[in-house]
Design a protein around this motif. Structure first.
Motif, PDB file in Angstrom:
ATOM      1  N   ASN A  61     -62.681 -41.408-110.311  1.00 23.81           N
ATOM      2  CA  ASN A  61     -63.834 -41.754-109.478  1.00 23.81           C
ATOM      3  C   ASN A  61     -63.414 -42.627-108.305  1.00 23.81           C
ATOM      4  OD1 ASN A  61     -65.739 -40.370-111.031  1.00 23.81           O
ATOM      5  ND2 ASN A  61     -66.026 -42.104-112.419  1.00 23.81           N
ATOM      6  N   MET A  62     -62.447 -43.518-108.536  1.00 22.52           N
ATOM      7  CA  MET A  62     -61.958 -44.398-107.470  1.00 22.52           C
ATOM      8  C   MET A  62     -61.205 -43.603-106.409  1.00 22.52           C
ATOM      9  SD  MET A  62     -60.741 -47.555-109.922  1.00 22.52           S
ATOM     10  CE  MET A  62     -60.251 -48.728-108.664  1.00 22.52           C
ATOM     11  N   LEU A  63     -60.544 -42.526-106.817  1.00 28.10           N
ATOM     12  CA  LEU A  63     -59.816 -41.688-105.865  1.00 28.10           C
ATOM     13  C   LEU A  63     -60.769 -40.980-104.904  1.00 28.10           C
ATOM     14  CD1 LEU A  63     -57.058 -40.077-108.134  1.00 28.10           C
ATOM     15  CD2 LEU A  63     -56.747 -41.837-106.382  1.00 28.10           C
ATOM     16  N   ARG A  64     -62.020 -40.852-105.295  1.00 28.06           N
ATOM     17  CA  ARG A  64     -63.025 -40.214-104.438  1.00 28.06           C
ATOM     18  C   ARG A  64     -63.707 -41.226-103.503  1.00 28.06           C
ATOM     19  NH1 ARG A  64     -63.820 -37.430-109.494  1.00 28.06           N
ATOM     20  NH2 ARG A  64     -63.538 -35.165-109.264  1.00 28.06           N
ATOM     21  N   ASP A  65     -63.443 -42.508-103.751  1.00 28.74           N
ATOM     22  CA  ASP A  65     -64.103 -43.581-102.993  1.00 28.74           C
ATOM     23  C   ASP A  65     -63.174 -44.084-101.891  1.00 28.74           C
ATOM     24  OD1 ASP A  65     -64.927 -46.284-102.211  1.00 28.74           O
ATOM     25  OD2 ASP A  65     -66.370 -46.143-103.854  1.00 28.74           O
ATOM     26  N   GLU A  66     -63.623 -43.991-100.644  1.00 29.59           N
ATOM     27  CA  GLU A  66     -62.781 -44.354 -99.506  1.00 29.59           C
ATOM     28  C   GLU A  66     -62.302 -45.797 -99.566  1.00 29.59           C
ATOM     29  OE1 GLU A  66     -62.793 -44.058 -94.606  1.00 29.59           O
ATOM     30  OE2 GLU A  66     -64.473 -43.286 -95.791  1.00 29.59           O
ATOM     31  N   SER A  67     -63.161 -46.702-100.022  1.00 28.87           N
ATOM     32  CA  SER A  67     -62.791 -48.122-100.047  1.00 28.87           C
ATOM     33  C   SER A  67     -61.857 -48.462-101.209  1.00 28.87           C
ATOM     34  CB  SER A  67     -64.052 -48.989-100.137  1.00 28.87           C
ATOM     35  OG  SER A  67     -64.737 -48.749-101.360  1.00 28.87           O
ATOM     36  N   LYS A  68     -61.853 -47.621-102.252  1.00 27.46           N
ATOM     37  CA  LYS A  68     -61.054 -47.924-103.436  1.00 27.46           C
ATOM     38  C   LYS A  68     -59.777 -47.097-103.525  1.00 27.46           C
ATOM     39  CE  LYS A  68     -65.159 -49.227-106.104  1.00 27.46           C
ATOM     40  NZ  LYS A  68     -66.019 -48.914-107.279  1.00 27.46           N
ATOM     41  N   GLN A  69     -59.731 -45.977-102.802  1.00 28.09           N
ATOM     42  CA  GLN A  69     -58.591 -45.073-102.932  1.00 28.09           C
ATOM     43  C   GLN A  69     -57.303 -45.672-102.402  1.00 28.09           C
ATOM     44  OE1 GLN A  69     -57.354 -41.779-100.228  1.00 28.09           O
ATOM     45  NE2 GLN A  69     -58.499 -40.499-101.678  1.00 28.09           N
ATOM     46  N   LYS A  70     -57.407 -46.514-101.355  1.00 23.89           N
ATOM     47  CA  LYS A  70     -56.201 -46.958-100.643  1.00 23.89           C
ATOM     48  C   LYS A  70     -55.219 -47.725-101.526  1.00 23.89           C
ATOM     49  CE  LYS A  70     -58.813 -50.850 -98.670  1.00 23.89           C
ATOM     50  NZ  LYS A  70     -59.374 -51.370 -97.395  1.00 23.89           N
ATOM     51  N   LYS A  71     -55.714 -48.390-102.561  1.00 28.90           N
ATOM     52  CA  LYS A  71     -54.809 -49.136-103.437  1.00 28.90           C
ATOM     53  C   LYS A  71     -53.873 -48.216-104.211  1.00 28.90           C
ATOM     54  CE  LYS A  71     -57.973 -51.020-106.014  1.00 28.90           C
ATOM     55  NZ  LYS A  71     -58.597 -51.862-107.057  1.00 28.90           N
ATOM     56  N   PHE A  72     -54.256 -46.920-104.300  1.00 31.97           N
ATOM     57  CA  PHE A  72     -53.455 -45.970-105.065  1.00 31.97           C
ATOM     58  C   PHE A  72     -52.461 -45.185-104.207  1.00 31.97           C
ATOM     59  CE2 PHE A  72     -57.480 -46.263-107.528  1.00 31.97           C
ATOM     60  CZ  PHE A  72     -56.955 -46.791-108.707  1.00 31.97           C
ATOM     61  N   ILE A  73     -52.588 -45.288-102.877  1.00 33.20           N
ATOM     62  CA  ILE A  73     -51.758 -44.465-101.988  1.00 33.20           C
ATOM     63  C   ILE A  73     -50.261 -44.615-102.269  1.00 33.20           C
ATOM     64  CG2 ILE A  73     -51.101 -43.995 -99.591  1.00 33.20           C
ATOM     65  CD1 ILE A  73     -53.826 -42.919-100.315  1.00 33.20           C
ATOM     66  N   PRO A  74     -49.707 -45.857-102.367  1.00 36.53           N
ATOM     67  CA  PRO A  74     -48.266 -45.955-102.629  1.00 36.53           C
ATOM     68  C   PRO A  74     -47.866 -45.347-103.967  1.00 36.53           C
ATOM     69  CG  PRO A  74     -49.320 -48.118-102.713  1.00 36.53           C
ATOM     70  CD  PRO A  74     -50.326 -47.170-102.157  1.00 36.53           C
ATOM     71  N   HIS A  75     -48.746 -45.452-104.963  1.00 38.80           N
ATOM     72  CA  HIS A  75     -48.449 -44.870-106.268  1.00 38.80           C
ATOM     73  C   HIS A  75     -48.564 -43.354-106.214  1.00 38.80           C
ATOM     74  CE1 HIS A  75     -48.554 -48.898-107.888  1.00 38.80           C
ATOM     75  NE2 HIS A  75     -49.759 -49.083-107.403  1.00 38.80           N
ATOM     76  N   LEU A  76     -49.521 -42.847-105.461  1.00 35.57           N
ATOM     77  CA  LEU A  76     -49.650 -41.408-105.292  1.00 35.57           C
ATOM     78  C   LEU A  76     -48.395 -40.823-104.661  1.00 35.57           C
ATOM     79  CD1 LEU A  76     -53.348 -41.105-104.050  1.00 35.57           C
ATOM     80  CD2 LEU A  76     -52.439 -40.183-106.183  1.00 35.57           C
ATOM     81  N   LYS A  77     -47.868 -41.516-103.659  1.00 40.19           N
ATOM     82  CA  LYS A  77     -46.657 -41.048-102.977  1.00 40.19           C
ATOM     83  C   LYS A  77     -45.472 -41.010-103.937  1.00 40.19           C
ATOM     84  CE  LYS A  77     -45.785 -42.014 -98.714  1.00 40.19           C
ATOM     85  NZ  LYS A  77     -45.472 -42.734 -97.459  1.00 40.19           N
ATOM     86  N   SER A  78     -45.371 -42.027-104.795  1.00 38.54           N
ATOM     87  CA  SER A  78     -44.259 -42.072-105.752  1.00 38.54           C
ATOM     88  C   SER A  78     -44.383 -40.969-106.796  1.00 38.54           C
ATOM     89  CB  SER A  78     -44.199 -43.437-106.439  1.00 38.54           C
ATOM     90  OG  SER A  78     -45.308 -43.621-107.315  1.00 38.54           O
ATOM     91  N   LEU A  79     -45.620 -40.471-106.996  1.00 37.02           N
ATOM     92  CA  LEU A  79     -45.853 -39.404-107.969  1.00 37.02           C
ATOM     93  C   LEU A  79     -45.746 -38.010-107.336  1.00 37.02           C
ATOM     94  CD1 LEU A  79     -48.864 -40.939-109.955  1.00 37.02           C
ATOM     95  CD2 LEU A  79     -46.533 -40.616-110.778  1.00 37.02           C
ATOM     96  N   GLY A  80     -45.418 -38.000-106.028  1.00 38.35           N
ATOM     97  CA  GLY A  80     -45.186 -36.708-105.380  1.00 38.35           C
ATOM     98  C   GLY A  80     -46.257 -36.255-104.419  1.00 38.35           C
ATOM     99  N   PHE A  81     -47.321 -37.052-104.230  1.00 34.43           N
ATOM    100  CA  PHE A  81     -48.370 -36.669-103.295  1.00 34.43           C
ATOM    101  C   PHE A  81     -47.900 -36.902-101.872  1.00 34.43           C
ATOM    102  CE2 PHE A  81     -52.057 -37.936-100.663  1.00 34.43           C
ATOM    103  CZ  PHE A  81     -52.750 -36.727-100.690  1.00 34.43           C
ATOM    104  N   SER A  82     -48.130 -35.962-101.013  1.00 32.31           N
ATOM    105  CA  SER A  82     -47.746 -36.083 -99.604  1.00 32.31           C
ATOM    106  C   SER A  82     -49.006 -36.392 -98.787  1.00 32.31           C
ATOM    107  CB  SER A  82     -47.118 -34.773 -99.120  1.00 32.31           C
ATOM    108  OG  SER A  82     -46.777 -34.864 -97.750  1.00 32.31           O
ATOM    109  N   ALA A  83     -49.057 -37.659 -98.264  1.00 37.52           N
ATOM    110  CA  ALA A  83     -50.218 -38.066 -97.479  1.00 37.52           C
ATOM    111  C   ALA A  83     -50.236 -37.345 -96.136  1.00 37.52           C
ATOM    112  CB  ALA A  83     -50.176 -39.579 -97.267  1.00 37.52           C
ATOM    113  N   LYS A  84     -51.460 -37.118 -95.658  1.00 38.24           N
ATOM    114  CA  LYS A  84     -51.610 -36.447 -94.359  1.00 38.24           C
ATOM    115  C   LYS A  84     -51.314 -37.412 -93.230  1.00 38.24           C
ATOM    116  CE  LYS A  84     -55.234 -33.388 -96.148  1.00 38.24           C
ATOM    117  NZ  LYS A  84     -56.637 -33.002 -96.058  1.00 38.24           N
TER     118      LYS A  84
END
Length: 309
Positions: free
Chosen positions: A286-309
């Motif tokens: 649910n936090m990943l869908r929230d613009e104000s809460k998602q940003k804290k996960f960005i560095p962890h998403l990148k380490s898990l293989g997500f490629s940010a736009k």
């Protein structure tokens, strides 16, 4: 499997258990627990393989001695026990169990094969309540068996930063000391406690210090303060991503990354009370869908293989 994916997960009952395993036996059990996490259905009849080469690589030990030491450990592990607090018909019970049902050593392949006991399986898999997790690399450089046990006992309290007060006799039992081992307080501190804390502060992601409490002149309890290292580095990472652009994730991505994020030890602080993996993962999604809460996960998403736009 990389070191960063080798996650040790134990029910807190096993973290708080009393047992005396050698350094080699503890290392073998940690590798077995990591391996067992990859099994979808874990039973006492399922062989868990730990190769000597993996042991050598993980713990950076001399290959000339490792094979003989692990062969000897295969003989002793079958007899090892641990005691933990359990429940029987609604009442607290002190349960004693074996770590394994059977152990085999395949000399030609340099392989130790473990068949975990029912009790161990219940305390390392399908965990939904109170559990502790950490990456095995955190304890790989330890040379003292007490360092591994103390690290496990303390990492459980990381979010609180201060542990409960450990009664000296209880702490000694959890560290696997008999009544006659390092029986004086000075010997216990210099040969067990201080050495373990030095290794923890040198090799792991936390720093530890402790306070002593007395009854008259006798030290009765010890309390630890536990902190994460490199807070300034984490602060820089946070600032870097404070203005990260919101990422539109698909439902499949949210489901996949939500589950992965919930298993990261560095995000364990997000868990509320005894929240299960599943409940934490649901909240993260649910936090990943929230613009104000998602940003804290960005560095962890990148380490898990997500490629940010």
């Amino acid at each position: 499997m990389t070191n960063n994916s080798k996650l040790v997960v134990k029910d807190n009952a096993l973290i708080d258990a009393s047992f005396n395993l050698s350094l080699i036996e503890q290392r073998i059990m940690l590798l077995a627990i990591v391996e067992a996490r990859e099994c979808l259905t874990l039973t006492p009849d399922m062989p868990i393989e730990v190769s000597v080469s993996n042991y050598i690589h993980q713990f950076k030990v001399d290959s000339n001695n490792a094979y003989g030491l692990i062969r000897d450990a295969a003989k002793t592990l079958k007899r090892r026990e641990f005691s933990y607090l359990d429940r029987y018909k609604g009442h607290m019970a002190l349960t004693t169990a074996n770590w394994v049902n059977k152990v085999s050593y395949v000399d030609s392949n340099g392989l130790i094969v473990l068949y975990l006991s029912t009790e161990v399986i219940s305390l390392i898999s399908r965990l939904s309540e109170q559990f502790t997790r950490y990456y095995i690399e955190q304890v790989s450089d330890f040379k003292s068996k007490y360092s591994i046990r103390l690290y496990e006992l303390l990492i459980k309290w990381l979010n609180m930063e201060t542990t409960e007060k450990f009664n000296i006799f209880d702490l000694r039992s959890k560290l696997g000391l008999s009544v006659d081992e390092y029986s004086t307080m000075s010997n216990f501190k210099s040969n067990v406690l201080d050495k373990a804390i030095k290794e923890i502060n040198t090799y792991t992601d936390i720093t530890v210090e402790y306070s002593q409490f007395k009854s008259g002149r006798v030290i009765t309890d010890i309390q630890f303060k536990v902190k994460t290292k490199n807070k300034s580095t984490k602060s820089k990472i946070k600032k870097t991503f404070d203005h990260a652009k919101f990422q539109e994730l698909t439902d499949a991505q949210i489901n996949m990354f939500g589950n992965k994020l919930a298993q990261l030890p560095e995000l364990a602080y997000l868990a509320e009370g005894n929240e299960s993996y599943e409940a934490l993962a649901s909240r993260i999604k649910n936090m990943l869908r929230d613009e104000s809460k998602q940003k804290k996960f960005i560095p962890h998403l990148k380490s898990l293989g997500f490629s940010a736009k």
